[in-house]
Design an enzyme around this catalytic site. Sequence first.
Site, PDB file in Angstrom:
ATOM      1  N   CYS A 156      -5.196  -1.707  -3.007  1.00 39.08           N
ATOM      2  CA  CYS A 156      -5.866  -1.367  -4.548  1.00 39.08           C
ATOM      3  C   CYS A 156      -4.917  -1.021  -5.441  1.00 39.08           C
ATOM      4  O   CYS A 156      -5.262  -0.954  -6.677  1.00 39.08           O
ATOM      5  CB  CYS A 156      -7.331  -0.761  -4.823  1.00 39.08           C
ATOM      6  SG  CYS A 156      -8.593  -0.952  -3.694  1.00 39.08           S
ATOM      7  N   HIS A 190     -12.922  -5.121 -11.098  1.00 38.43           N
ATOM      8  CA  HIS A 190     -11.495  -4.520 -10.121  1.00 38.43           C
ATOM      9  C   HIS A 190     -11.441  -5.834  -9.124  1.00 38.43           C
ATOM     10  O   HIS A 190     -10.772  -6.260  -8.411  1.00 38.43           O
ATOM     11  CB  HIS A 190     -11.938  -3.710  -9.020  1.00 38.43           C
ATOM     12  CG  HIS A 190     -10.957  -2.918  -7.899  1.00 38.43           C
ATOM     13  ND1 HIS A 190     -10.102  -2.623  -8.229  1.00 38.43           N
ATOM     14  CD2 HIS A 190     -11.456  -2.447  -6.946  1.00 38.43           C
ATOM     15  CE1 HIS A 190      -8.728  -2.219  -7.526  1.00 38.43           C
ATOM     16  NE2 HIS A 190      -9.852  -2.101  -6.252  1.00 38.43           N
ATOM     17  N   CYS A 215      -7.905   5.112  -5.740  1.00 37.26           N
ATOM     18  CA  CYS A 215      -8.234   4.507  -4.022  1.00 37.26           C
ATOM     19  C   CYS A 215      -7.949   3.780  -3.947  1.00 37.26           C
ATOM     20  O   CYS A 215      -7.192   2.825  -4.393  1.00 37.26           O
ATOM     21  CB  CYS A 215      -9.590   5.292  -4.231  1.00 37.26           C
ATOM     22  SG  CYS A 215     -10.858   4.273  -3.952  1.00 37.26           S
TER      23      CYS A 215
END
Length: 391
Positions: free
Chosen positions: A95, A347, A377
């Site tokens: 991520c 995302h 995160c």
Amino acid sequence: MKLNPNDVVIIDAVRSPMGKTKNGVFRNVRAENLSAALVKELFKRNPNVDQKDVEDLIWGCVNQTLEQGFNMARAVSLLAGLPITCAAQTVNRLCGSSMSAIHTAAQAIMTGQGDVFVVGGVEHMGHVGMMHGVDVNPALSKHMAKASMMMGVTAEMLGKMHGVSREDQDAFAVRSHRLAHEATLQGRFNNEIVSIEGHDADGNKILVEVDEVIRPETSMESLAKLAPVFMPKVGTVTAGTSSALSDGASAMLMMSAKKAEELGLTPIAKVRSMAVAGCDPAIMGYGPVPATKKALKRAGLTIADIDIVELNEAFAAQSIPVLKDLGLLDLVDDKVNLNGGAIALGHPLGCSGTRISTTLLNVMREKDATVGLATMCIGMGQGIATVFERV
């Protein structure tokens, strides 16, 4: 503010609209083309920058296979028309991939290994599924639970550890959609979104100018009807309180302060500090806390010095504990994700680091803020953070 020659500055930052992953507006647009459109726009908006000066194009992407494989960054560079002398690399920190791209470019500039960099990231989750081709080493079971690979389950655990209620999560998600919708209506995304061709539901070619994934109709009542998606019967995390699946890209033009001055460019901001940190994979969503603490220490700041924060909302159950332990929970409406977050905007994994940084810089400019924090995160137990300062 007086800049040092090797200070790292951001000249421009853009992103695509966020398209739905399932039958969305970018279902017929490849990840490389989505990315290349942004790179072209950066140089269109900044004609004083000679593309021959670009040292490296650094592109974040998580699932590097199919159209996103084989060092996609090089394909992006060539499709964008950058000179063949411009190098390119694809980076992967799950991520945090495109924020790692920012860090890699910043470290190069700080050490004199180049003056001009293009960074960014992409994820076309409609074309390349999140777990496509993944083959996890069974030996990892000695070091982490299998459930640690299931991000929603880790969010459930973090939420339970911190006593986050279902109602708290639903309210957080409603806020995200409301603020993102308001930002859209008020044109607050206009400076960062690059219009890109896509297709409507009937297959007609259209110019996509706004995010497709925001659900302005989201309410406490509608979210209350959703069942837990990761831990049926006993869980609290639903699809509505999780980041939306979406397709998107983002990009930044970075350079040394010396080069910006030479070209007569006015930077948006400088990189004040950077950090990455590890945490228990079982609560991967907690990663922004140790990463942010490192970044603040390196900048000689405290959380009270931060004017605006962009936290990637992987899950409401993850975001709330992070904000609590960073001392931001009571300041959310003043400082945090003021244009909504990933629950509303989505995302697209490799895109999100530069996406939240781009949004942060625009909010800082809008609010005339001085110091901002972008943090997120990372699956399998990491966090990443960047402190920016307007100049």
